[in-house]
Design an enzyme around this catalytic site. Structure first.
Site, short mmCIF file in Angstrom:
data_model
loop_
_atom_site.label_atom_id
_atom_site.label_comp_id
_atom_site.label_asym_id
_atom_site.label_seq_id
_atom_site.Cartn_x
_atom_site.Cartn_y
_atom_site.Cartn_z
N ASP A 1 0.82 -1.21 0.00
CA ASP A 1 0.00 0.00 0.00
C ASP A 1 0.86 1.26 0.00
O ASP A 1 0.63 2.18 -0.76
CB ASP A 1 -0.99 0.00 1.19
CG ASP A 1 -0.33 -0.23 2.54
OD1 ASP A 1 0.90 -0.47 2.60
OD2 ASP A 1 -1.04 -0.18 3.57
N ASP B 1 7.03 3.75 3.28
CA ASP B 1 7.23 4.76 4.32
C ASP B 1 8.69 4.71 4.78
O ASP B 1 9.54 5.39 4.22
CB ASP B 1 6.23 4.48 5.45
CG ASP B 1 6.26 5.53 6.56
OD1 ASP B 1 6.87 6.57 6.37
OD2 ASP B 1 5.65 5.29 7.63
N ASP C 1 -5.13 1.93 6.76
CA ASP C 1 -5.88 2.01 8.01
C ASP C 1 -5.27 2.97 9.03
O ASP C 1 -4.09 3.29 8.98
CB ASP C 1 -5.92 0.63 8.68
CG ASP C 1 -4.56 0.25 9.28
OD1 ASP C 1 -3.58 0.14 8.51
OD2 ASP C 1 -4.46 0.11 10.51
P1 IMP Z 1 7.38 0.85 6.18
O1 IMP Z 1 7.82 -0.55 6.55
O2 IMP Z 1 7.78 1.86 7.21
O3 IMP Z 1 7.71 1.26 4.77
O4 IMP Z 1 5.82 0.87 6.39
C1 IMP Z 1 4.96 0.36 5.49
C2 IMP Z 1 3.67 0.01 6.19
O5 IMP Z 1 3.34 0.92 7.24
C3 IMP Z 1 2.55 0.10 5.20
O6 IMP Z 1 2.36 -1.12 4.53
C4 IMP Z 1 1.38 0.52 6.03
O7 IMP Z 1 0.72 -0.62 6.56
C5 IMP Z 1 1.98 1.30 7.18
N1 IMP Z 1 1.90 2.77 6.91
C6 IMP Z 1 2.92 3.61 6.63
N2 IMP Z 1 2.48 4.87 6.45
C7 IMP Z 1 1.13 4.82 6.62
C8 IMP Z 1 0.09 5.81 6.53
O8 IMP Z 1 0.28 7.00 6.25
N3 IMP Z 1 -1.18 5.35 6.76
C9 IMP Z 1 -1.48 4.07 7.06
N4 IMP Z 1 -0.54 3.11 7.12
C10 IMP Z 1 0.76 3.49 6.92
MG MG Z 2 -1.23 -0.79 8.11
#
Ligand code: IMP
Ligand code: MG
Length: 196
Positions: free
Chosen positions: A105, A108, A164
């Site tokens: 999705d 981040d 979410d």
């Molecule tokens: P990462 O591992 O930090 O890249 O995070 C990715 C996961 O964090 C995504 O698959 C989302 O489930 C969650 N996430 C990161 N940013 C958001 C946001 O703005 N809204 C909702 N979920 C987020």
């Molecule tokens: Mg999530």
């Protein structure tokens, strides 16, 4: 639920147009690489709506293998580090050289995508391509290798179209930010979300 919305960042019509366009690009690249039967790996739960829409625009024979990753426990809004959850996945232990397209999705911190790509390579994927609906404009996200991005967005917390907050709002058709009171109310236990 509608009254909790602060700003609509990307509405359903823009999403639909971009998803169709991205699917055409992916289909073209797969054809060029002679990949006929890609294995699609949606990362649960956030990518389920995006993946469902995207794959319906792909002309290929596809197999779906789900993977479940936990990165934001509870109401946390900051990624706590990604871990693979064993349950609720039908990802085989051995991928036997298959060509994989991972769908997430949002990019981040990049931890989730890195972990999934490593896991798939370790399990014997022949090739791994990556596709995200959203990428946040922050250095860690921009530095994470990814093949396909539907939309770049500012570094704000968003929900809807699968994303979410505390497991709610995934069914909002648009990608939106939430009013500050909603987020504060949920995190300090005042009113806010159902069941809180
Ligand atoms: P990462 O591992 O930090 O890249 O995070 C990715 C996961 O964090 C995504 O698959 C989302 O489930 C969650 N996430 C990161 N940013 C958001 C946001 O703005 N809204 C909702 N979920 C987020
Ligand atoms: Mg999530």
């Amino acid at each position: 639920m509608e009254t909790d919305i602060d700003t609509v960042l990307i509405d359903r019509a823009e999403i639909a147009i971009r998803v169709r366009e991205l699917a055409a690009q992916i289909a073209g690249d797969l054809a060029t690489a002679d990949v006929r039967h890609p294995t699609i790996v949606p990362i649960l739960t956030g990518s389920f709506i995006f993946a469902a829409d995207l794959i319906r625009h792909l002309p290929n024979y596809v197999q779906i293998r789900l993977i479940s990753i936990s990165s934001y426990p509870g109401t946390a809004m900051v990624s706590q580090g990604a871990t693979v959850k064993g349950q609720l996945t039908n990802l085989p232990d051995h991928l036997g050289g298959s060509d994989v397209l991972v769908i997430d999705d949002i990019l981040d911190s990049g931890r989730t995508l890195r972990l999934v790509v490593e896991t798939l390579e370790r399990r014997g994927a022949g090739s791994v391509r990556t596709c995200v609906l959203l990428r946040k404009q922050r250095p860690e996200a921009m530095a994470t290798p990814v093949d396909y991005v539907a939309f770049d967005i500012p570094d704000v917390f968003v929900v809807g179209y699968g994303l979410d907050f505390n497991d709610y709002y995934r069914n909002l058709p648009d990608i939106v930010s939430l009013r500050e009171e909603v987020i504060e109310g949920a995190s300090d236990g005042r009113a806010g979300l159902p069941g809180q």
